[in-house]
Scaffold this active site. Sequence first.
Site, PDB file in Angstrom:
ATOM      1  N   TYR A 155       0.854  -1.189   0.000  1.00  0.00           N
ATOM      2  CA  TYR A 155       0.000   0.000   0.000  1.00  0.00           C
ATOM      3  C   TYR A 155       0.885   1.232   0.000  1.00  0.00           C
ATOM      4  O   TYR A 155       1.756   1.384   0.856  1.00  0.00           O
ATOM      5  CB  TYR A 155      -0.888  -0.013   1.254  1.00  0.00           C
ATOM      6  N   GLY A 292       6.015  -8.291  -5.771  1.00  0.00           N
ATOM      7  CA  GLY A 292       6.793  -7.944  -4.596  1.00  0.00           C
ATOM      8  C   GLY A 292       6.595  -6.488  -4.228  1.00  0.00           C
ATOM      9  O   GLY A 292       5.653  -5.844  -4.691  1.00  0.00           O
ATOM     10  N   TYR A 498      -8.626  11.250 -21.812  1.00  0.00           N
ATOM     11  CA  TYR A 498      -9.160  11.107 -20.459  1.00  0.00           C
ATOM     12  C   TYR A 498     -10.647  11.476 -20.490  1.00  0.00           C
ATOM     13  O   TYR A 498     -11.008  12.524 -21.001  1.00  0.00           O
ATOM     14  CB  TYR A 498      -8.399  12.095 -19.571  1.00  0.00           C
TER      15      TYR A 498
END
Lengths: 578, 695
Positions: A155, A292, A498
Site C-alpha cells: 500500500y 513484490g 481522459y
Amino acid sequence: MHHDASPWSEIMKWNGWGYSDSKFLFNKKGQAEFTGKRYRLSGMVLPSLQDWFENTFGASVNHKSPPALNASAVPPASLNEAFVEDLKATGIPFSHEAEDRVFRAHGHCLHEIFALREGKKFERVPDMVVWPNCHSDVVKIVELACKHNVCLIPYGGGTSVTSALECPPEETRCIVSLDTSQMNRILWIDEKNLVAHVEAGIIGQDLERLLNESGYCTGHEPDSMEFSSLGGWVATRASGMKKNVYGNIEDLVIHIKVVTPRGVIEKSCQGPRMSTGPDIHHFILGSEGTLGVVTEVTMKIRPIPEYQKYGSVVFPNFEAGVACLREVAKQRCAPASIRLMDNEQFQFGHALKPQVSSIFTNFVEGLKKFYITKFKGFDPHQLVVATLLFEGDRERVLQHEKQVYDIAATFGGLAAGEDNGQRGYILTFVIAYLRDLGMDYYVVAESFETSVPWDRVLDLCRNVKERINRECKERGVQFQPLTSCRVTQTYDAGACVYFYFAFNYRGLADPVHTYERVEHAAREEILANGGSLSHHHGVGKLRKEWMKESISSLGVGMLQSVKDYVDPDNIFGNRNLL
Amino acid sequence: SVSSSFPFSLLSISSRKQRKNTIRDGFEDILEERRNSSDLKYALRCYAPVLYKGVTPCKANMLKNIVLQSDQLRYVINQVSQESGEAPDIIQEEASVILEEMAHRLQISTVRFFAFALSKAFKTLFQHVCVNEEGIQRLQQAIQEHPVVLLPSHRSYMDFLLMSYILYTYDLALPVIAAGMDFMGMKFVGEMLRMSGAFFIRRSFGGDKLYWAVFSEYVKTMLRNGFAPIEFFLEGTRSRTCKSLTPKLGLLNIVIEPFFKGEVFDVNLVPISISYERILEESLYARELLGVPKPKESTSGLLKARRILSEDYGSIHVYFGQPVSVRSLAQGKVNRSTYNLFPRHIPRKPMEETQSFVNDTAYRIVRLQEDNMVLKPWVLMASLLLQNLEGMELSVLTEQTVWLRGLALSYAAFLDWPDHAPTAKVVSSSLALHRGLACVSGGRVSLVVGEPLGPVTPEEALFNRAVSVLSCASYRNQVLHVFLRPAMLAVAMLHLSDEVYNCFSFLWDMFSNDFILCPGDTVQDFEEACYLLVKTGAVQMPQQDIVMTDIGQPTLSFFNGLLEPFLQGYQVVCRYLCEEASEGLTEKQYIPAVRSFHSVLCVFTGNLRCYEVLSSDMQKNALAALLRMDAVRKVKVADQVTLIVNKMAVNSIDDILGKNRMISHINQTQISPSLSLVAVAEDLCRDGLTPSYIR
C-alpha cells in the site's frame, strides 16, 4: 506499538478524496465554496457552480444525499498468530485497529467511495497493517509472510482507481497491508549523473519539495502527485503531466530494488541503457503489487527550470484542436504539457470561476469580449480550449511559445491568455474533490482513460461519449449524463484521452451497479475503436477480464510464468492484472 | 404418417418465439391531397428538411473535392500509379473523370420539376399512393440521429422517383441514389435523374481498383458526414418475377464498413417495401424472361411508353420499415477490434466474419421488405388460376379466394382486402383491373392469351401462352414468401421419400436461389413451417411424426400445387442436362438450349402445363442450384465457360424431385433445332415490336 504510525490518516478524509479540510460545499446562501487553505481555489466562493451543477445534471441543491457514517462496520481481523509473534520480535510497527484496516482496504473507485459513504460493510479488509521503515524491514516482513503463508498487499498512497487495493473476498489467509509510508527518505543525490536514490514510499509532493530544496526536481507530476507514492508509480506505469520534457516513469527510472518471495531483484550497475535481454525493470513496472514490494528507486533528476509559463489557446471546435495537437506532436515541439479540453470541460471550467479573483483574470468575460469583437465565428457550444505549460530558460520558452501559437493559428486557434491555462491545471487537482460534492446531491462521477493512435482520436471520443449516453438511457438513468473528454498527452503515434462521466442517479435503485455497467460498455467501445485498456491507471481487478484480448493469451501466459517463478505461493495475493 | 429424423425437442423450445410481431402501421394516401390542391404550389412550397445532427448540406463540388483529397483515394491513386508507371497526376485526373461521370448533382429546382410532373402522372396512373406515416416519423428521427441507408424493394423503374417524391412530400432529406449506368443512355433523362439525386455506377468494374476506390469513397463520404441518406437496391436490379432477388453485397459492404472502422457510431438500414397493384412493366418482364431482349433505355422509348398513361394501375403501397441498427445487429457477431491493427484508409478485403455478417444482414433486410409487402386479393386469385390453367368457374374461384384469404391471414400476410365489400365485388373488381390477364366468359375465368394477327405457328402459340402465364405468375410470386416454408414442408410430406426433414432440407437447398432463404436457417425455417401448419390445423405432430389431419388435405394440396411449377421446371433442366446437353455446352448456350428443348417438348407432347421453365430466371436459378450441389461444374476453356455435367448426380436429383411428375419420355429424333422458341422471339424482335409490347 500498535498504533497508526502515520499522521496521514488524520489529515486525510476517510470516505472521500484528499485532505479533510478541503471540500466543496453549498453554503447557506446556496453558493458553492471550496474550504481550506491548501489550493488556489481554497476559501473562494464560486457563484456559477450551482447553476452549472443544476443545469448539467438536473440535480438540485435541495436534494441532498449526505453520507451515512459507519466507519466501524468492519469484519473482525483473522490473525495468523505465529506471524504476529515473529513480527513482534522484529520490532516493526503494526496494527489491527479497524480504522487502520479499512483505510487501506480501498482505493478511489466510485464503488469503493460510495460504499464507504453509505456505510456498507466491506466483504474483506486487511487483517492487519504493518509499517516497515526501510528496505531491510521489508525483507524481514516478506520472509515471515512466506514462512507463515500470509498474504501481503503493498500500500503506497492509496490513490488506485482500478480496484487494485481491494482484498480478494476469496482469500482465506491472513491479509497484511504493507504500508510503505514510513519509507519516505531521499537516501542520496548524485549531481554528477543527475540521479537521486529514493525510498519508494515517498509521496510525490514530498519528493518534489525535498528535491527542490537542493535545486532539483524529477518533473514527474501525475495528477495524483499530492497523494500517490513513488512505489505506486512504478507498480502502475504512471505518467506525469510534463512527460514531454521529463518522460514517463519508465523513462525516469534508472534502477529499481524489489523484494519478492524469491529474494531481492536488483541490477549490477546504473548504466543508462543496457542490452542484456529483455529489461527486467519491465517485469516490475506495471506489476501492480503482484510480484513484490518496490523499496528503493534510483531516478533521474533535473535542475529546477529557470522559467515557467502557462498558456491557452481557444479553437472553434474539438476537431480543430485535435488537428493542432497532432501537428504539434508531428513537429515534436510539444510544450512540457499540452492538453485539450472539450466544450463540456470548457463550460465546467467556466462554472468554477471564483467570485472575486485577483489570481484568475476573468476568463469568460475576456473570452466573451473576444468573440463579440474580433472572432465572431466561435460558437460557445462548440469551442474548446487547449492549456499549455512551457518550461526552460526564458528565451527558449518564449521562442517555443511562439512556435506553438503559430501552429495553433493555422488551425484557427486563438491565444487566450496565461491565466486560463493555469486555471486548467488547477482544475485537475480540485476536480477529484468535486466528485464528493456531487455525491452529496445524488450525482455519481468517475474518470477513465485510454491511449489511441492519432487517426482514431476523434472517432473514439465521439463514439465513447455516444455509447455512454445511450447506455445511460437504456439503463434507466433519467437525466442526461455529463460526458466529457480531454486529450492529456501527445505522443509521436497517438494520444492519451481522459474521460469524465457523471450522472444524476435519483430514481435508480443501484446507481453503482448502473455506473459500472456503463463504464464497462464504455471500455468495450474504447477497445473496439482502437483504444488501449489503459494508458496509466493500470488494470487492477477492474479491467482484468480484457487482459487476454489486449495482450493475447500467450502474453498473459508469459506474465503468469514470471508470477509463478517469482511468487509460487501467491504471497503477493492481491490478484491484480492476471 | 411420415417419420422424421429431426430432433423435435429443439422444435418445442424455439417455436414459442417463432412468429415475430406482426402489428403493422396504417396507411395514408398522399395523392388525396394532390387531388385537392394545387400541384404547382406543392412543387414550389418551402422545403427545409433536417439533416443528420444538423449538418449543413454539402455542395456537389465540395463533396467531389473531399473525395478526391481523401487519404483513401490518394492511397489507391499512388498504388495504381506505381503499378502502371503512369504519373500520379494522370491517375488523379482519371479519378476525377470517374467521379464526374458518377456524381449526383442534386438540384432543388429539378426536384420541384419532378414533384410537379410526377403529381400529374401519378394521379393519372394510380388510384392511390399509400404511405405509412408512422414509418415516415421513425425515419425522420433516424435521419437526425444516425447516417441512414434506404433500402427499397425493386420492382419497377418507378421505384426511385417514387421514393424521392415521397420524401419530398414529407419534407425529409432527399436521398442520393445508386443507379445503373444504363440510365445514362437516356441523354436528357439521365441528367435529369442526376439532378434529382441519382449517382451512376457502371454495371461491372470487377478488377478496376481505381473505380472501386472512387466509388466506395464517394458513398462513404456522404454516409460519414450524413450529407444525405443513401439509397440503393439490395436486389441490384428490378425483379422481373416479383419474387425478391438474392441480395447483392457490394454496396451494403461499403455502407457498413464505416461502422466497423469506428468512423460512425451506427448506421441505420431502413427496409422499404414498395408494392404495386399492377406493375407498369408487367408484360414487358414476361417477354424479357422469355428471351426477348430488354429494350435499351432510351428517351424515345420512354416517350413511346407514354401510352401506359391511359391505363389504370391501381394503387401503390410504400411501407417504411423499422430502421435496423447495424450496431445492434453486429453485437457479438463481429469483433470490431480486428480492425485496429490495419490503417483504415488502405482498402482491404472484408474478413470472413464480416462477410458472413453482411450476407446475413442483406438477407434479413430483404425478408423484412418481403414481410411488409402489401398483397392484393388478385395475388391470391392469380395463385389459384395458375393451378387451374384450363380455367375455373367464377363461383369456385370466389369461394377458394375466400378460403385462401383466411389461410394467408393466419400466416400473417399483409393483405389489403377492402373493408366491408362483398367478396364477389372484390373478385370482380380485381378481375376488372387485371382484364389484360384474365377474363370471364360464360361464368368461367381463364387467362387471356394474346392473339397476334395472321396465322399462328405452334411455337408462337406457346410463346403467347407463356407470356400470359408468366405475367400471371408475377402476381402469384408476391405471395410465395408467406407460404414458402409450409409449402416446402407440404411437398416434402406428400411427394418425397421417407424422411421429412431431409426432404425439406433438400428442397430448401435446391430453391435457395429462387427464394429468400437466409443461409443457415434451414432448421429455423423447418420449425416455422411445422408451427404454421400445426397452427392452421393442417398437420398434427404426435411424438416424432408429422401427420396430415382430416382437414389438412386442401391446404397441403394447394401448397403442393403452388410449388409444382418450380419442381417441374427444375426437373426439365435436369432432364435436359442428362439427355440432351452436348459435351461442350457453354454457359452462354445454356439458356437458349433449355428453352428450345422444353418448347419442343411441349409442342410435341401436347403437354402444356409447365410454362414457367421457359423463364430464363428459373433456368438460371436451377443451374445455380446444380452448380452449388456440385452436379454441374464450370470449366473455363479459352474465353468460354463450359458446363461439365455429372449425369449421375443430376439424375439422382431428378429422381428425388419425383420421376412421376414429369411428362413421358420423348423421342430424341423429333427434336429439330429450327423449331425453337428462341427463333420465335428473335423473329418478333426483327419485326420491331419490341418496345410496344405493353398492352
